[in-house]
Scaffold this active site. Structure first.
Site, short mmCIF file in Angstrom:
data_model
loop_
_atom_site.label_atom_id
_atom_site.label_comp_id
_atom_site.label_asym_id
_atom_site.label_seq_id
_atom_site.Cartn_x
_atom_site.Cartn_y
_atom_site.Cartn_z
N TRP A 82 -4.80 9.28 -0.30
CA TRP A 82 -5.77 8.69 0.38
C TRP A 82 -6.11 9.59 1.58
O TRP A 82 -5.29 9.75 2.56
CB TRP A 82 -5.59 7.36 0.99
CG TRP A 82 -5.41 6.30 -0.35
CD1 TRP A 82 -6.14 5.65 -0.90
CD2 TRP A 82 -4.14 6.13 -0.88
NE1 TRP A 82 -5.67 5.04 -2.02
CE2 TRP A 82 -4.30 5.07 -1.89
CE3 TRP A 82 -2.77 6.56 -0.89
CZ2 TRP A 82 -3.43 4.42 -2.79
CZ3 TRP A 82 -1.80 5.89 -1.75
CH2 TRP A 82 -2.23 5.10 -2.66
N HIS A 127 -8.37 1.14 0.68
CA HIS A 127 -8.65 0.51 -0.39
C HIS A 127 -8.28 -1.07 0.06
O HIS A 127 -8.10 -1.30 1.16
CB HIS A 127 -7.39 0.86 -1.40
CG HIS A 127 -6.05 0.95 -0.74
ND1 HIS A 127 -5.05 1.46 -1.63
CD2 HIS A 127 -5.50 0.64 0.38
CE1 HIS A 127 -3.77 1.42 -0.87
NE2 HIS A 127 -4.14 0.86 0.50
N ARG A 167 -12.89 6.47 3.13
CA ARG A 167 -12.03 7.82 2.91
C ARG A 167 -12.87 9.04 3.27
O ARG A 167 -14.10 9.27 3.24
CB ARG A 167 -11.60 7.79 1.60
CG ARG A 167 -10.72 6.84 1.03
CD ARG A 167 -10.47 6.98 -0.31
NE ARG A 167 -9.67 5.68 -1.05
CZ ARG A 167 -9.10 5.59 -2.12
NH1 ARG A 167 -9.43 6.86 -2.93
NH2 ARG A 167 -8.62 4.36 -2.72
N GLN A 207 -14.59 -1.44 -3.43
CA GLN A 207 -13.19 -1.60 -4.31
C GLN A 207 -13.05 -2.90 -4.47
O GLN A 207 -13.36 -3.95 -3.62
CB GLN A 207 -12.15 -0.96 -3.73
CG GLN A 207 -11.25 -0.92 -4.87
CD GLN A 207 -9.85 -0.24 -4.23
OE1 GLN A 207 -9.39 -0.67 -3.20
NE2 GLN A 207 -9.60 1.04 -4.80
N VAL A 231 2.88 -0.08 -7.60
CA VAL A 231 3.23 -0.82 -8.98
C VAL A 231 4.08 0.06 -9.85
O VAL A 231 4.38 1.26 -9.57
CB VAL A 231 1.75 -0.94 -9.66
CG1 VAL A 231 1.12 -1.81 -9.09
CG2 VAL A 231 1.04 0.51 -10.10
N ALA A 233 -1.22 -6.11 -10.78
CA ALA A 233 -2.51 -5.61 -9.79
C ALA A 233 -3.20 -4.67 -10.40
O ALA A 233 -2.72 -3.84 -11.38
CB ALA A 233 -1.70 -5.02 -8.62
#
Length: 333
Positions: free
Chosen positions: A143, A164, A190, A204, A247, A300
């Protein structure tokens, strides 16, 4: 009054006004000469002169209206026909980004998800650390962060423009006991160069579900149903392994290209179009908000709605969404 009646047009009427009511007009000269009268005559003379001024001004206004009406009746080009329809008023429409965000949120709301929003100016604690991305973690390079010019007592910059909407995962779980099912739409930022597929600010939509017994099957079924509702019931989906720090395991989700049979520039001749990243919530993220990862599991996902809209409507440049080009925006009005 006779001279006023003889004024045949607006120009003649203005000459009359100058002659009688102007700075050097006859009535103005009378008012200026009141000082030469005996003191006992001045009040009555002043009142009479002011009354005369009001009378003349009212008569001039009436004459002006009559002249304008006569001009309109004699010149049809300037006349107003009140029986004709009025000029069309341009009608705005919902911005294409707003439209696709609402469509995506509605798809998940019908599956039991709530819609929540979070701050665009975020703390490093929520944007990275609570998502299993501690300081100096190499994944932070994924990022390109815009940091706020604010230093804490340790000389560090802990505040940023969120990269995000994932911070709302941690914020929501901190404030809510399971089960949790939310989608989070919002703008992200970003520090990167813009091109037809990248913007430095964009929307997003993050999704999160946590409960007892949630598995990868639930993730796949939910996202498959989403793809069918947004892109059509005939869509096929594909999941492949991918890496995201928050995740484990992580996947990317693609849909079959709806523009070709396996060969076009939209799908890069693969027949598949990637639309989002997803995965099972990392146990460290669950533990960080006070959930017992031995009891609760969750999934997610995150997607860019502008890219979804680009795929759905054949838009080739993401910069069009923020260019204020009316030719583009009118397609959605």
């Amino acid at each position: 009054m006779s001279a006023l009646d003889e004024a045949a047009d607006v120009e003649a009427l203005d000459d009359w006004r100058i002659s009688y009511l102007g700075r050097r007009g006859e009535l103005t000269q009378i008012l200026r000469g009141l000082g030469s009268l005996p003191a006992e005559e001045r009040p009555a003379a002043g009142a009479a002169a002011n009354a005369l001024r009001r009378t003349l001004e009212e008569a001039m206004s009436s004459r002006e209206d009559a002249l304008k009406r006569a001009a309109a009746e004699s010149d049809p080009v300037d006349a107003i026909d009140v029986t004709l329809p009025g000029w069309p008023v341009p009608r705005g429409g919902i911005h294409p980004t707003t439209r696709i965000v609402r469509e995506i949120c509605a798809a998940f709301a019908s599956m039991g998800f709530s819609v929540v929003e979070g701050p665009e100016i975020e703390w490093d604690h929520y944007n990275f650390e609570m998502l299993n991305i501690p300081k100096d973690h190499p994944a932070r390079d994924m990022w390109d962060t815009l940091w706020i010019d604010y230093e804490d007592e340790n000389g560090e910059r802990p505040m940023l423009l969120r990269t995000h909407t994932s911070p709302m995962q941690a914020r929501t779980m901190e404030a809510t006991d399971p089960p949790v099912r939310v989608v989070v739409p919002g703008k992200c930022y970003r520090y990167e160069a813009t091109d037809p597929r990248h913007e430095w600010h964009f929307y997003q939509i993050e999704g999160l579900a946590v409960d007892r017994g949630i598995t990868m099957t639930d993730l796949k079924g939910t996202l498959y149903e989403f793809a069918r509702r947004v892109f059509g019931v005939d869509r096929k989906v594909r999941f492949r392994c991918d890496y995201f720090p928050f995740v484990e395991p992580g996947v990317d989700m693609s849909i079959d290209c709806f523009l070709c049979d396996g060969g076009c520039r939209v799908c890069s001749d693969t027949g598949w179009i990637e639309i989002m990243g997803a995965g099972m919530v990392h146990p460290k993220v669950l533990a960080g908000v006070g959930y017992d990862p031995n009891i609760y599991t969750g999934f997610a996902f995150g997607m860019g709605p502008e890219r979804i809209s680009m795929l759905k409507h054949g838009i080739e440049d993401i910069r069009l969404f923020y260019s204020n080009d009316l030719r583009f925006l009118r397609q959605f009005s």
